[in-house]
Each structure stands twice: as C-alpha cells, then as structure tokens.
Design a protein around this motif. Structure first.
Motif, PDB file in Angstrom:
ATOM      1  N   UNK A   1      10.329   5.327 -12.143  1.00 59.17           N
ATOM      2  CA  UNK A   1       9.484   4.131 -12.130  1.00 59.17           C
ATOM      3  C   UNK A   1      10.148   2.998 -11.367  1.00 59.17           C
ATOM      4  N   UNK A   2       9.313   2.294 -10.529  1.00 61.03           N
ATOM      5  CA  UNK A   2       9.859   1.198  -9.736  1.00 61.03           C
ATOM      6  C   UNK A   2       9.849  -0.091 -10.523  1.00 61.03           C
TER       7      UNK A   2
ATOM      8  N   UNK B   1      -0.941   2.131   8.292  1.00 62.88           N
ATOM      9  CA  UNK B   1      -1.493   1.069   7.445  1.00 62.88           C
ATOM     10  C   UNK B   1      -0.349   0.270   6.802  1.00 62.88           C
TER      11      UNK B   1
ATOM     12  N   UNK C   1      -0.017   9.464  -1.946  1.00 61.39           N
ATOM     13  CA  UNK C   1      -1.455   9.505  -2.265  1.00 61.39           C
ATOM     14  C   UNK C   1      -2.319   9.484  -1.009  1.00 61.39           C
TER      15      UNK C   1
ATOM     16  N   UNK D   1       2.417   2.644 -10.212  1.00 62.78           N
ATOM     17  CA  UNK D   1       1.331   1.784  -9.729  1.00 62.78           C
ATOM     18  C   UNK D   1       1.900   0.781  -8.728  1.00 62.78           C
TER      19      UNK D   1
ATOM     20  N   UNK E   1       5.252   6.326  -2.667  1.00 67.99           N
ATOM     21  CA  UNK E   1       4.104   6.677  -3.515  1.00 67.99           C
ATOM     22  C   UNK E   1       2.798   6.513  -2.736  1.00 67.99           C
TER      23      UNK E   1
ATOM     24  N   UNK F   1      -9.430   0.587  -5.961  1.00 70.96           N
ATOM     25  CA  UNK F   1     -10.049   0.173  -4.704  1.00 70.96           C
ATOM     26  C   UNK F   1      -9.231   0.723  -3.523  1.00 70.96           C
ATOM     27  N   UNK F   2      -7.905   0.608  -3.644  1.00 71.91           N
ATOM     28  CA  UNK F   2      -7.005   1.100  -2.594  1.00 71.91           C
ATOM     29  C   UNK F   2      -7.166   2.610  -2.412  1.00 71.91           C
ATOM     30  N   UNK F   3      -7.292   3.316  -3.543  1.00 69.27           N
ATOM     31  CA  UNK F   3      -7.410   4.780  -3.470  1.00 69.27           C
ATOM     32  C   UNK F   3      -8.717   5.170  -2.777  1.00 69.27           C
TER      33      UNK F   3
ATOM     34  N   UNK G   1      -1.933   7.270   1.873  1.00 69.24           N
ATOM     35  CA  UNK G   1      -2.049   6.055   2.701  1.00 69.24           C
ATOM     36  C   UNK G   1      -1.337   6.328   4.028  1.00 69.24           C
TER      37      UNK G   1
ATOM     38  N   UNK H   1      -3.167  12.698  -7.654  1.00 67.00           N
ATOM     39  CA  UNK H   1      -1.803  12.851  -8.160  1.00 67.00           C
ATOM     40  C   UNK H   1      -1.569  12.005  -9.400  1.00 67.00           C
TER      41      UNK H   1
ATOM     42  N   UNK I   1      -7.850  -3.132  -8.344  1.00 64.50           N
ATOM     43  CA  UNK I   1      -7.465  -3.004  -6.933  1.00 64.50           C
ATOM     44  C   UNK I   1      -6.713  -1.694  -6.645  1.00 64.50           C
TER      45      UNK I   1
ATOM     46  N   UNK J   1      -5.594  -7.371   3.427  1.00 69.98           N
ATOM     47  CA  UNK J   1      -5.827  -7.776   2.041  1.00 69.98           C
ATOM     48  C   UNK J   1      -4.599  -7.444   1.181  1.00 69.98           C
ATOM     49  N   UNK J   2      -4.052  -6.232   1.388  1.00 68.69           N
ATOM     50  CA  UNK J   2      -2.865  -5.828   0.629  1.00 68.69           C
ATOM     51  C   UNK J   2      -1.687  -6.738   0.959  1.00 68.69           C
TER      52      UNK J   2
ATOM     53  N   UNK K   1      -6.700   6.271 -11.120  1.00 71.24           N
ATOM     54  CA  UNK K   1      -6.459   6.245  -9.672  1.00 71.24           C
ATOM     55  C   UNK K   1      -6.501   7.672  -9.088  1.00 71.24           C
TER      56      UNK K   1
END
Lengths: 229, 349
Positions: free
Chosen positions: B348-349, B269, B263, A96, B259, A107-109, B265, A89, A104, B2-3, A158
């Motif tokens: 946009x955030x 999580x 994608x 982001x 978001x 990496x997350x994706x 997630x 997407x 990162x 980690x996040x 990404x």
C-alpha cells in the motif's frame, strides 16, 4: 468453451547464472462467470501465475489465450488495451489513487477503458456500482479518510465498473478482518453471478473457498489438485 | 488535465513551493533582462534606432570609430556609388548649460537627415533626458573651449550613445568645435542599397553589420554578455529545477504510476498529466512575474536604465515553458520504466 486458457505456461527467473523455475508447465481453463481460486503455500507460484495471466508480467514459455486471442504474442499496447477494457484487478492492497475521490476512481477507470457509454450513463453506472458495494454515501471521500474495508470495496467497484470479462484478484481479503473479508467475498461472488464475470483469485484463506466454484491447488510451481466446490 | 489539476489541488503546498521558486527565478530573469535591455538602450540607442544596414569605418581605425576618418574623396566615391549613404561622426564631450552645470553628451553630426536629426547652424537638438533635467528649448549651451554658443532647438526621445545623451549639431558647427573636416562613419541602410543585393565593398573601408558595429562600442559587448550570461544561467537553473522537482515527485509517485499502468492507463497519459502540471505552474508563475516586472518598469526610477519589451517578455516566457517541458520530460523517463508488477509488490502506498 473456455474464455481464458493457459497452456504449458512456464516462468523462469535468473539470479546471476542460477536459474529458478517458478512455474513448471501450468494448464488452466477458466469458464465464463465462474470463480476459480488458486491456493497453496507461500512460494508455490500462485501470485506469479496470477500476474502472468493478467498480463502484468511475461511468461518464459507457453501460451495464454483470451477469447481466442493469443496474449503471449501480443505487443504491449495491444495487451494494455485488453487490460484496460476486458480485465479487472483487485490487489492485496486497495492501491487507490490518493488524490481522487471514490467517485473519481471509477470515473478514471471508465475513461481508461474508453467506455462507449455517454457521460450521463457513466454517472448512473458509477452510482449503481457504488451502491452495490455500499459506498455511494462515501462517493466524495478521498482514500485517506476511508477504512481498510471501505478502500477494498472501492477497489472492487473500480475493478468491475467497466464490466470486465475477467477479474484477477490477488488475495483481495488479506488486509481485512474476517467480517470484512466475508463481505468483500460475498460482493465478488454476487458480481460474478450478476455480471457474468470470470474470476481468478489467489487466496490463502480457506474460509474464502466457500465463495468459489473451483479450487486449484499449487505446490512448487505445479498444479497438484483441481476440484469443484 | 483533470487528474493533473486534482493532484495539484490535493497537494497544494508541494506545488505552491515549486510555483513560488519558478516565479522568483522568472521574475529575476525578467528584471535582469530588462536591465540588460535598458543598459543596451542607454549605451547605444543612437545606433539601435537605425534600420538594418552596413556601417563602414576606415580599415586602419582598427574597429574604433574615433580613430576612423573618411576623407572628402572617400566620401565622394562612396556617395557616387551609393547616393543614399549617410556620413556621421560622434564625439564624446560636454557642455555648460544656462545654470552653469556641466553635462556629458555624445555630439553627433550627420550629412543626412533621413536617419539623423536635421540641425541648423548654431542650434543643438538634445536627447529628452536632458529636458527632464531642466534644460529647455531656447537655452544657450557653451563650453570653455568654444568661441561660440549653441541654442537648444528641441529634444528627441531615446537617442543615447555610450551612456550619454546625444546632442545633434550641424556639420559646420561640429567642424568648428572639434577642428575636423572629416566624417568618421558611413552608413547605408539595406533598403537603400543600389545595384547590388549584398552590402557593397569599398577599398580601404571595413564593413560592419548593426550588431557588429554595436560591439565596437567600448563596454557594450562586455556589459551585454555579462547580463545575458546571467539570464541564460537563470533559464538553465529553472529547467534543472523542473527536472529535479518532478524527479522527486515522480519517485514518490512510482507506486501510483505502476498501479495506473496495471489497470491500463496509457504511459502517454501519465506524461500528459506531468506536462499539464508543469504547464499550469509555469503559466501561473509567469503571469505573476510578468505583471510584477511590467509594474516595475512603470515604477522604476527615471535614472534606472530598465527597458523590458513585450517581445522580450514573450520570448523569455516561451523559453521558460520549453525548458520546463524538457526538464519535466527528462525526469519522466522513470514513468516509462516503472513496471506495474513492482508497484503491486511494494504494498500500500
């Protein structure tokens, strides 16, 4: 054979007792490695169509197939897995994650897509993709310190890091100036050709049509024209 | 994880403030719990030191040990059925020490030396707090109403009753000093009960468990209930704090969550990320507050009844983490509800 098809897709929104049909029987077929642009005036339904195609909202009627799988009848977890592994997407804004560095974000994706690659290979892949979008030198930067163009390039990286089969892009150049817009479109075009990624993109910028293989024009929730460029 | 950690590092101030508040609330909880425990020990260590068992008072005493009087015949009947029964009496009183200072004590006399100090006639064994106040072995203690004096034969740790140090004396001396020949209370340890699994029933006597008997001590339950209520309120406040704080943070992050969901997630999580943050904040805050409360225990003035066991600390810490988990989870319902499409359309955030 088509990779992705939409057959007689309709979308109706209800505002109280008033129902408004936004999409009125859409038929689309996307071939592998081709870039298709959806164009049309505001309110023509192109963004709604893109988000329904991407599985981000449901259709009121019709069928959507990806690799012979019927997406409209899938459970939300199955659809999430397809979004994570097979779809990429790019949104109008980069969106982001503010607390992750450029590296990162990718990496997350890969983690979300449950990439089968080893950690070592993943690192190499991230480097390669970031070099491709010209952002390797900024790999440790946070989004707040990036310019609009840089953010969008990271968003592109990404979107393709996990080698998706279909890339959905909603006005990916809307927040960029014309020079940056050309750069990002060139990038999407190159990636589509090199990695055989099918792209469905919404745009209102006619200059961007130079980079696509097919243009679908929409008006009032219907497809009014389809042409190859 | 980690996040979660990355986000906390990037928003240090926000999470430090939450951690600081949790630290202060947990420290206050530990201190009040320590005081509740300390006061409980100060009020009733004589009873709390006994093993689990059953206490008996005369039915007519209306749950007040000082009104209870077990006659020789009753004592004999009980002892015949349950030979391991200990009979004892408590009398609040005072004495004058060798420096002519008057001291308040709880005189205790018992028929049995298994659970109580064995004392020879003419001697007294005192709670160690009196040793710290200058009384020594061999000192003579007396009272204006006594015709005899008692010699201090030794000291024992943590034997208090009704906020007064215990003074163990021989039953003969108790009889002579307080002009009574009956015992007030019978006690049978669960491990010593014979011929029955449950506590035996005796006609004319009312049975109490250890906790029930503690609540017959004047002021004990009122004192403990007040302090425990404060501890419960603090625990509830900490849970609400987590819920409100994470609610506010989640509202700010709904765009990001949308978001991330777009994608692909997993919602689980995102919950794990929030739980990890809650867990890190709780653990760091608890380690700090446990360290300070234990240091306070070491440094607290001798006169302050403060007693915080590792068992209580561990239990409270576990409750803190569970309540924090519930609070954070409740606030996280928004994460489940957020639709990716909303976040995308927000810009946009």
């Amino acid at each position: 054979m088509s990779l992705f098809t939409m057959d007689n897709v309709r979308k109706t929104f209800a505002h109280g007792e008033v129902k408004e049909e936004i999409l009125k029987g859409i038929n689309i077929s996307l071939s592998q490695g081709k870039i298709t642009a959806l164009t049309g005036a505001s309110g023509s339904g192109k963004s709604t169509l893109l988000t329904i195609a991407a599985g981000l909202q449901t259709a009121s009627d019709g069928q959507i197939s990806f690799e012979q799988q019927e997406l409209t009848s899938m459970r939300s977890e199955e659809l999430r897995q397809i979004r994570a592994k097979d779809f990429g997407f790019i949104f109008q804004f980069a969106h982001l994650v503010p607390f992750l560095t450029v590296q990162e974000q990718l990496d997350l994706m890969l983690d979300t897509a449950e990439s089968p690659l080893s950690k070592q290979t993943q690192k190499k892949e991230i480097k390669q993709v970031l070099e491709l979008v010209g952002m390797w030198k900024r790999k440790d930067a946070y989004p707040a310190s990036l310019s609009g163009g840089e953010k969008q390039r990271v968003a592109v990286a990404r979107a393709i890091i996990h080698s998706p089969k279909v890339l959905f892009a909603d006005e990916p150049t809307a927040s960029l100036d014309s020079k940056r817009s050309q750069e990002v479109m060139k990038l999407i075009q190159n990636l589509s050709k090199e990695r055989h990624i099918t792209v469905l993109m919404v745009t209102h910028d006619m200059d961007m049509l130079d980079f696509v293989d097919e243009v679908i024009e929409m008006r009032d929730g219907k497809i009014v024209d389809k042409k190859n460029t | 994880m980690k996040m979660a950690w990355k986000e906390m590092k990037k928003n240090k101030l926000r999470y430090t403030i939450l951690g600081l508040i949790v630290f202060l609330i947990s420290l206050l909880t530990f201190i009040i719990s320590g005081l509740a425990n300390g006061l409980s020990q100060d009020n009733a260590s004589l009873i709390k030191n006994l093993p689990d068992g059953t206490f008996y008072l005369e039915e007519e005493a209306d749950e007040t040990y000082s009104f209870s009087s077990l006659s020789d015949q009753q004592q004999q009947e009980i002892a015949e059925e349950q030979p391991a029964t200990a009979f004892f009496s408590i009398q609040m009183g005072n004495f004058i020490d060798s420096s002519d200072k008057q001291r308040s004590v709880a005189y205790v006399s018992a028929s049995d030396s298994t659970y109580f100090q064995e004392v020879h006639s003419g001697e007294v064994i005192l709670d160690a707090s009196l040793e710290e106040e200058g009384i020594a072995v061999g000192d003579e203690i007396t009272n204006e109403q006594w015709d005899q004096s008692l010699t201090v034969a030794g000291f024992v740790d943590q034997e208090k009753y009704s906020h007064s140090p215990a003074a163990f004396i021989n039953p003969n001396d108790f009889q002579a000093l307080f002009h009574t020949d009956t015992m007030q209370i019978a006690f049978i340890a669960d491990s010593a009960i014979k011929n029955t699994d449950d506590a035996p029933v005796f006609k004319g006597l009312q049975a109490f468990s250890n906790n029930e008997f503690l609540n017959t001590i004047p002021s004990y339950s009122a004192e403990q209930m007040s302090l425990n209520m404060i501890v419960i309120f603090l625990l509830v406040i900490s849970g609400m704090l987590f819920a409100i704080f994470f609610y506010m943070i989640n509202v700010q992050k709904l765009g990001i969550y949308g978001i991330l969901k777009a994608i692909g997630v997993k919602t689980g999580k995102l919950f794990q990320m929030m739980w990890a943050q809650m867990f890190i904040i709780s653990v760091v805050s608890l380690i700090l507050s446990i360290s300070i409360s234990q240091a306070f225990q070491l440094l607290a003035p001798n006169g302050m009844p403060f007693h915080l066991t590792w068992e209580t600390t561990g239990l409270l810490s576990l409750v803190f983490v569970i309540i924090g988990f519930i609070g954070a989870t409740l606030s996280g319902i928004q994460i489940k509800r957020v639709e990716p499409i909303q976040a995308i359309q927000q810009g946009e955030m």
